[in-house]
Design a protein around this motif. Structure first.
Motif, short mmCIF file in Angstrom:
data_model
loop_
_atom_site.label_atom_id
_atom_site.label_comp_id
_atom_site.label_asym_id
_atom_site.label_seq_id
_atom_site.Cartn_x
_atom_site.Cartn_y
_atom_site.Cartn_z
N ILE A 1 1.53 2.15 -3.04
CA ILE A 1 1.95 3.08 -1.99
C ILE A 1 3.23 2.57 -1.34
O ILE A 1 4.18 3.32 -1.11
CB ILE A 1 0.83 3.26 -0.96
N ALA A 2 3.28 1.27 -1.05
CA ALA A 2 4.45 0.69 -0.39
C ALA A 2 5.67 0.66 -1.29
O ALA A 2 6.80 0.57 -0.79
CB ALA A 2 4.13 -0.72 0.09
N SER A 3 5.48 0.77 -2.60
CA SER A 3 6.62 0.70 -3.51
C SER A 3 7.40 2.00 -3.58
O SER A 3 8.50 2.03 -4.14
CB SER A 3 6.15 0.32 -4.92
N GLU A 4 6.86 3.08 -3.02
CA GLU A 4 7.55 4.37 -2.99
C GLU A 4 8.02 4.67 -1.57
O GLU A 4 7.36 4.32 -0.60
CB GLU A 4 6.63 5.49 -3.48
N GLU A 5 9.15 5.35 -1.47
CA GLU A 5 9.79 5.57 -0.17
C GLU A 5 8.86 6.30 0.80
O GLU A 5 8.72 5.89 1.96
CB GLU A 5 11.08 6.38 -0.38
N GLU A 6 8.23 7.39 0.34
CA GLU A 6 7.37 8.16 1.24
C GLU A 6 6.16 7.34 1.69
O GLU A 6 5.76 7.41 2.86
CB GLU A 6 6.89 9.44 0.54
N GLY A 7 5.59 6.57 0.77
CA GLY A 7 4.46 5.72 1.13
C GLY A 7 4.86 4.62 2.09
O GLY A 7 4.11 4.28 3.02
N LEU A 8 6.03 4.05 1.88
CA LEU A 8 6.52 2.98 2.76
C LEU A 8 6.70 3.51 4.18
O LEU A 8 6.30 2.85 5.16
CB LEU A 8 7.84 2.44 2.22
N ILE A 9 7.29 4.68 4.31
CA ILE A 9 7.50 5.27 5.63
C ILE A 9 6.16 5.50 6.33
O ILE A 9 6.02 5.27 7.54
CB ILE A 9 8.29 6.60 5.50
N MET B 1 6.20 10.03 12.85
CA MET B 1 7.13 8.96 13.23
C MET B 1 7.46 9.01 14.72
O MET B 1 7.81 8.01 15.32
CB MET B 1 8.41 9.06 12.41
N ASN B 2 7.37 10.19 15.33
CA ASN B 2 7.73 10.34 16.74
C ASN B 2 6.53 10.27 17.66
O ASN B 2 6.60 10.59 18.83
CB ASN B 2 8.45 11.68 16.95
N SER B 3 5.38 9.90 17.10
CA SER B 3 4.16 9.86 17.90
C SER B 3 4.24 8.75 18.94
O SER B 3 4.79 7.69 18.73
CB SER B 3 2.95 9.64 16.98
N SER B 4 3.64 9.03 20.09
CA SER B 4 3.64 8.05 21.18
C SER B 4 2.40 7.16 21.15
O SER B 4 2.21 6.32 22.01
CB SER B 4 3.73 8.78 22.52
N GLU B 5 1.52 7.37 20.15
CA GLU B 5 0.32 6.55 20.05
C GLU B 5 0.69 5.10 19.79
O GLU B 5 1.58 4.80 19.03
CB GLU B 5 -0.56 7.07 18.90
N SER C 1 1.79 -9.53 -1.68
CA SER C 1 2.56 -8.61 -2.54
C SER C 1 2.81 -7.29 -1.83
O SER C 1 3.89 -6.70 -1.96
CB SER C 1 1.81 -8.39 -3.85
N VAL C 2 1.81 -6.79 -1.08
CA VAL C 2 2.01 -5.56 -0.30
C VAL C 2 3.10 -5.79 0.73
O VAL C 2 4.02 -4.98 0.89
CB VAL C 2 0.71 -5.12 0.39
N CYS C 3 3.00 -6.91 1.44
CA CYS C 3 4.02 -7.23 2.45
C CYS C 3 5.40 -7.36 1.81
O CYS C 3 6.40 -6.96 2.40
CB CYS C 3 3.67 -8.54 3.17
N ARG C 4 5.44 -7.89 0.60
CA ARG C 4 6.72 -8.07 -0.09
C ARG C 4 7.41 -6.74 -0.35
O ARG C 4 8.62 -6.62 -0.19
CB ARG C 4 6.49 -8.82 -1.40
N HIS C 5 6.63 -5.74 -0.73
CA HIS C 5 7.20 -4.41 -0.91
C HIS C 5 7.78 -3.89 0.39
O HIS C 5 8.75 -3.12 0.39
CB HIS C 5 6.14 -3.43 -1.42
N ILE C 6 7.20 -4.30 1.51
CA ILE C 6 7.66 -3.81 2.81
C ILE C 6 8.88 -4.60 3.28
O ILE C 6 9.92 -4.04 3.64
CB ILE C 6 6.52 -3.90 3.84
#
Length: 1257
Positions: free
Chosen positions: A556-564, A572-576, A615-620
């Motif tokens: 999931i992290a290796s793709e742009e949409e999943g990373l976001i 992205m604009n949530s105040s939570e 490895s997940v963190c590395r993708h990020i």
């Protein structure tokens, strides 16, 4: 017409027979004569051996002999027409020649001749065929008389032509076989009839009128209690599937499917219940499984050929299959009393639903399958989901050892041919899982959702199903029993679910719709939440389950949409304030690395779990935006600490003693430790994927080991995983952007290897190229065979790296060079390929011209002279695209191929100097007056700054040329003066400077600074900005600047040459200011002293922060400037968001945007922009803020987008960006675009730029 002899006719007949023999299967498989004709007409398209047939070769030779000379004449006519000005492409020429040839007399005569001879040949073959058939019929009659009611099947050889056999298997014979197959006939008669049927050619059986009746008879006979007889019928079906055309196999398949459907629905057949289990040694079950397996094998083969036949055949096969699989018995609601449906048996023979995967692969069949599922057979999908739900409920409500525990498995190990009801349920679950996973890949498959289940409120949506799959990973047992003990790991529920989710991750549209949402991500992260709270992740969660979860998150992290989604959540604009996925993963990974989680302590799998989540963190963190989110966790420090600890362990492993019992255990332990050590190095290395990450990597002190790790992989030619965003080439380029990185590359042997490879390609040619003829003399400055090596070297040799590699080194300049002497370092390449100042160097080159041209890239008019002239003019002329004229690198196609004069001594020929208007006076303008008026009014500081900036932007958009000369001087002086009078605008403290001219008189400037002074003065005089004496004045300014900045520097001990003394390089910003101030040294130095207090000075004036006391010690020791780890970091982040095509082009080229941007900024865009644009670049950053430095670079990339994409294709992007000026770029043209960038990114950029003094994370 030429004479056609009997020998020629016999030869042609033989050719035709061999042609028909080769395509026999294709022709006999045609359902009609028309189809057979179509097959022959399109034989060239479908038969790869078409041009190897003797008959085809004969026709081609005949056409060539008859029409060859005429075609050549027509081609010459078209070519001469084209040379006379008629533009026509290759396709047009072919069309013209073809048309003229077909209209010619020769062509018509040839066709008439061929037609006549072929008629004669074919008639002769037909006559011979009829004679043979008559003779065979007579022979058959004699046999019939001699042996009544006896049929000779031995003569039916499969190798004979089916045309010659058709009379042997006539309608009467098939009818006789049908009668003999009747259950009332003796066993021997039925066996013989079936044997005769199996021996007949499939095409002959198909052509009989009784074929449909035969299918029905065979279907009925499948229920025969005699196992031998039913097995022979299955054998006939299998033979039909493998040898017959689709029309015939379709009939057999649908008949067999209908038989099985009626078999399962019949109450007479004793089909076991789920509670009773299944004993496959039972004869009835064995025969049933054979029939199911035969159907399944055909299901998997049919997609490879049904596209070549009418669609109705495929539809009948699909519908009969779905109808069979959706058969349901009217039975009790109690699960244990449930009678096994056909789907259970199909799951047994094809657990992973390979048949469904193949049917869904092609659009041709997928459309039919999905249409039928939606309209008639949706229950197949419903029951599959129901099975997954039931299995999940089973896992939740019972413990693992009560469902599929190990003790039961051990007890039943010997009963490998008996399946318990729970095992059958599990196998059916796996089949359902694979079927649903394949269904979700396709848009029309996802449209079947939501689905209503029995005994369940509400509908099951896509998200519900994905949540169910995810929960199965950590709720299901880790090692259930399966069909084969050897494959138990592959068939574990967690592994199977993970495999399905991986496939979904790889399909972008599917992943966005199914996986990229908060609910699924939260479900994946749930066990991690529980672990960090100190609870067990779930009743059955294990290290293996966590590894599977990490693998899915990594994809999931290796793709742009999943990373976001991981970084910012669905909104992205949530105040939570709840932490997003990236924060949770980083926290968990850090706890694992710091061994702050006790639940898995001591586990052998713990390093694998750590590696999976890192490895997940590395993708990020290998992305600019991802690093910004994770930087507060200091993962680089935790990984470096773990690596150092592992490295010490690997050193302590004892050397195995041969013959000792501990050899294998020690060897395995050492392999595990070394693998973990390499994994950690790879994780550290990927911090270098971003400019700021490279700073963090250098702070760990592991950069040398990381670069050595890269080199080892490079030397072994290891492939990079498809889920990594880029190869190691980009990482090497980025490492080479710094001084420490250049040293690390040298120590690892990387540079030595590249230079050796380059020399080999230049001088000897590649070893893997087989030389069949002499190589052509290269005409390009860089020959294609050497381009890869050249680009690799260009990527590595940035100014910080090259400074460390060649400073304080003299050229060898030997009196003699051996032909075996190979360069091993950069200074050797300069000595052997560039500075060829002796006969000894020239004699040492095998390919003098090519090698020297190569060197000059980094008076006979030849390629070498042209390249030498270009280089000499380029290095002696300073200016933007409109201010200097560079001679071309290639010869022109004309009577005068090179009209440019050779430059071998001063002065430079005037033809290379541009005639642009220089330093023209600008009349005063009303808008300029308004701006100057704003600078005098300062009631409220904030409003005053905003008012000045607004007026400046207005002028830049409307009349940018006004901002130059005296007006620009006044604007800069007054604006900076007002800013420094406001403490809130001053980033650096005020420094008292008392040095006099006498104090700096005896100080000396570096040779680089002195060379820069000469170039600046030459450029300034060319623009009429500087006068005589400017050289001394600029020297005075630079000396005072060095003394002024030295007061603000810290003492440091470093092996890096760039940190030993003053700034390594020329101060292009001071030179630019000196020219802006028209050579006034007092004004220039006074302005610089005031300007040095502003934040903007840190990014425009690079020597400002050279070993500065204002920076943290670890930042100073790294030798990396804030322009690199801050400005270029955000340039890459914005480039990815705003210009994704350009960003991808850089990665495809193995080149980093940060490297070229650092070069542009370091030299203030000299030689890239015209002087007026350099002034606007400086003025824009001073007036509007240092973040505009980033926006201007993004605007440049936007301007160059098409050129960048083009040069990526031609594989010379690095050369283009480094050598070519920015033609047509004007800062003012992109002001509106930069204002949009400011609105979107200013807050983040300025916050980070202001934090450079605190950059300790």
């Amino acid at each position: 017409m030429a004479h056609f002899s009997s020998e020629d006719q016999a030869m042609l007949q033989a050719m035709l027979r061999r042609l028909f023999q080769s395509v026999k299967e294709k022709i006999t498989g045609a359902p009609s004569l028309e189809c057979a004709e179509e097959i022959l007409l399109h034989l060239e398209e479908t038969d790869e051996n078409f041009h190897n047939y003797e008959f085809v070769k004969y026709l081609r030779q005949h056409i060539g002999n008859t029409l060859g000379s005429m075609i050549e004449e027509e081609m010459e006519k078209c070519t001469s027409d084209r040379n006379q000005g008629e533009e026509c492409g290759y396709d047009t020429v072919v069309q013209q020649v073809t048309k003229r040839t077909q209209e010619s007399k020769e062509y018509k005569e040839m066709m008439h001749y061929l037609k006549n001879i072929m008629i004669a040949v074919v008639e002769s073959m037909i006559n011979k065929f009829e004679e043979d058939e008559t003779r065979n019929q007579e022979r058959q009659k004699k046999i019939q008389k001699e042996k009544s009611r006896s049929y000779c099947t031995d003569n039916c050889s499969d190798s004979d032509s089916s045309f010659n056999q058709s009379y042997k298997f006539c309608q009467g014979k098939l009818q006789l076989i049908l009668d003999q197959l009747d259950p009332g006939q003796p066993k021997e008669v039925r066996y013989e009839a079936l044997q005769t049927l199996c021996s007949a050619p499939p095409s002959d059986v198909l052509n009989c009128e009784n074929w449909t009746t035969l299918c029905e008879k065979l279907t009925v006979s499948l229920s025969d209690p005699d196992p031998v007889f039913s097995d022979r019928i299955l054998k006939f079906c299998a033979q039909t599937f493998s040898l017959s055309p689709l029309h015939m196999t379709k009939e057999i398949y649908t008949s067999l499917a209908k038989y099985l459907e009626s078999y399962f629905l019949s109450r007479e057949n004793h089909i076991p219940t789920l509670s009773a289990g299944l004993d496959i040694t039972n004869p009835n079950m064995t025969r049933l499984l054979k029939k199911v397996r035969l159907l399944n094998e055909y299901q998997k083969e049919a997609p490879s050929f049904w596209i070549r036949h009418p669609e109705k055949y495929m539809e009948e096969i699909v519908e009969s299959t779905l109808s069979l699989l959706t058969v349901k018995h009217n039975q009790s609601h109690v699960v244990s009393q449930k009678i096994l449906d056909p789907i259970y048996f199909f799951a047994l023979v094809d657990t992973k639903a390979v048949w469904f995967k193949k049917w869904m692969h092609a659009h041709y069949s997928r459309t039919t399958v999905l249409r039928l599922l939606e309209k008639k057979y949706k229950s197949l999908v419903t029951t599959a989901i129901q099975q997954c739900v039931e299995y999940f409920e089973l896992c939740k409500t019972r413990k693992a050892d009560e469902t599929l525990g190990h003790s039961k498995h051990c007890r039943n190990k010997q009963k490998t041919f008996y399946y318990l009801g729970q095992e059958l349920q599990y196998i059916y679950f796996l089949h359902s899982l694979c079927l649903l996973g394949r269904l979700l890949i396709y848009k029309q498959g996802r449209k079947l959702f939501p689905i209503k289940l029995k005994n369940k409120k509400g509908l099951v949506s896509l998200i519900d199903l994905l949540v169910l799959f995810t929960q199965l990973i950590y709720y299901s047992p880790s090692c259930p029993k399966m069909t084969s003990a050897a494959h138990s790991e592959n068939y574990s529920p967690a592994s199977m679910v993970t495999e399905v989710l991986w496939i979904l991750c790889d399909q972008k549209e599917c992943a966005v719709e199914c996986l990229y949402n908060n609910i699924v991500i939260e479900t994946l992260l749930q066990p991690i939440h529980n672990l960090m709270k100190g609870n067990e992740a779930s009743p059955n969660c294990s290290e293996t389950a966590l590894i599977h979860i990490a693998g899915i998150l990594a994809r999931i992290a290796s793709e742009e949409e999943g990373l976001i989604l991981l970084l910012y959540g669905a909104n992205m604009n949530s105040s939570e304030e709840s932490p997003t996925g990236a924060h949770i993963i980083a926290q968990f990974s850090k706890k694992l690395l710091d061994e702050d989680i006790s639940i898995f302590s001591g586990s052998e799998m713990l390093p694998v779990v750590k590696g999976a989540f890192i490895s997940v963190c590395r993708h990020i963190y290998s992305t600019c935006e991802g690093l910004q989110v994770l930087i507060t966790y200091n993962l680089h420090e935790s990984i470096a600490k773990a690596w150092k600890k592992t490295s010490l362990l690997s050193e302590r492993i004892p050397t195995p003693v041969e013959g000792s019992d501990s050899v294998s255990s020690v060897s395995q332990e050492s392999q595990n430790i070394m693998a973990w050590e390499d994994n950690l190095l790879d994780d550290l290395l990927h911090f270098a994927a971003t400019p700021k990450g490279l700073l963090l990597l250098q702070r760990t002190g592991a950069i040398n080991e990381c670069v050595t790790f890269i080199f080892n992989r490079y030397a072994k030619k290891l492939q990079v995983s498809r889920h990594k965003k880029f190869g190691y080439g980009v990482l090497v380029t980025r490492v080479a952007s710094t001084a420490a990185g250049g040293i690390a590359l040298k120590k690892s042997g990387f540079i030595n290897e590249l230079i050796t490879e380059l020399w080999s390609n230049l001088e000897y040619g590649r070893d893997d190229v087989r030389v069949t003829h002499p190589r052509t003399t290269p005409v390009d400055p860089i020959d294609r065979s050497c381009q890869k090596s050249f680009l690799a070297l260009v990527n590595l040799l940035s100014y910080p790296a090259i400074y460390e590699l060649v400073r304080n080194q003299d050229l060898p300049n030997k009196t003699e060079y051996s032909l075996r002497e190979v360069p091993i370092c950069v200074i050797d390449i300069i000595d052997r390929l560039i500075i060829l100042n002796s006969e000894a160097k020239i004699r040492s080159l095998f390919n003098y011209e090519q090698s020297h041209i190569f060197g000059l890239r980094d008076f006979i008019i030849d390629g070498l002279s042209v390249e030498r002239n270009h280089v000499l003019v380029r290095i002696n002329l300073v200016g933007g695209p409109l201010e200097r004229i560079l001679p071309p690198r290639i010869l022109e196609k004309s009577d005068n191929p090179y009209p440019w004069p050779m430059f071998s001594s001063y002065p430079l020929p005037n033809c290379y100097l541009s005639d642009i208007t220089r330093n023209a006076g600008i009349n005063q303008d009303n808008d300029l007056d308004k701006l100057l008026l704003c600078l005098k009014i300062s009631d409220k500081q904030t409003e005053w700054i905003e008012n000045c900036q607004r007026q400046f932007c207005k002028m830049m958009k409307a009349k940018p040329d006004i901002i130059s000369g005296e007006a620009l001087i006044e604007l800069l002086e007054k604006f900076v003066l007002h800013l420094t009078e406001s403490p809130s605008e001053c980033y650096f403290p005020s420094v008292e400077y008392t040095a006099t001219d006498a104090n700096v008189k005896n100080e000396s400037l570096s040779s680089v600074q002195q060379l820069g002074i000469k170039m600046t003065v030459r450029y300034g005089k060319f623009l009429n900005l500087l006068k005589d004496g400017a050289e001394n004045d600029l020297t005075w300014v630079l000396k005072h600047c060095e003394r002024f900045l030295k007061q603000q520097q810290t003492s440091i001990k470093s092996s890096l040459l760039c940190l030993q003394g003053n700034y390594a390089g020329h101060d292009w910003f001071v030179s630019s200011l000196f020219m802006i101030m028209l050579g006034d040294k007092e004004k220039t130095f006074q302005f610089l002293r005031q300007f040095s207090r502003l934040l903007t000075s840190a990014f425009l004036w690079l020597p400002r922060l050279h070993i500065s006391s204002y920076l943290p010690n670890d930042t100073v020791e790294s030798g990396i400037h804030p322009v690199y780890f801050c400005s270029t970091h955000y340039i890459e982040m914005l480039l990815k968001a705003e210009l994704p095509l350009v960003f991808s082009a850089f990665h495809m080229s193995g080149f980093a945007p940060s490297q070229i941007c650092l070069q542009w900024i370091t030299q203030c865009f000299w030689n890239y922009l015209d002087w007026i644009e350099i002034c606007h670049y400086i003025a824009t950053c001073v007036f509007l803020g240092p973040d505009y430095q980033v926006y201007i670079c993004i605007a440049v990339f936007k301007h160059l987008q098409q050129d960048i994409l083009q040069h990526t294709q031609t594989q010379d992007l690095q050369v283009f960006l480094k050598e070519e000026a920015l033609h047509g770029f004007r800062v003012s043209d992109y002001f509106e675009y930069m204002e949009i960038l400011e609105q979107n990114y200013r807050t983040v950029l300025l916050r980070d730029m202001r934090n450079i003094r605190l950059q300790s994370t």
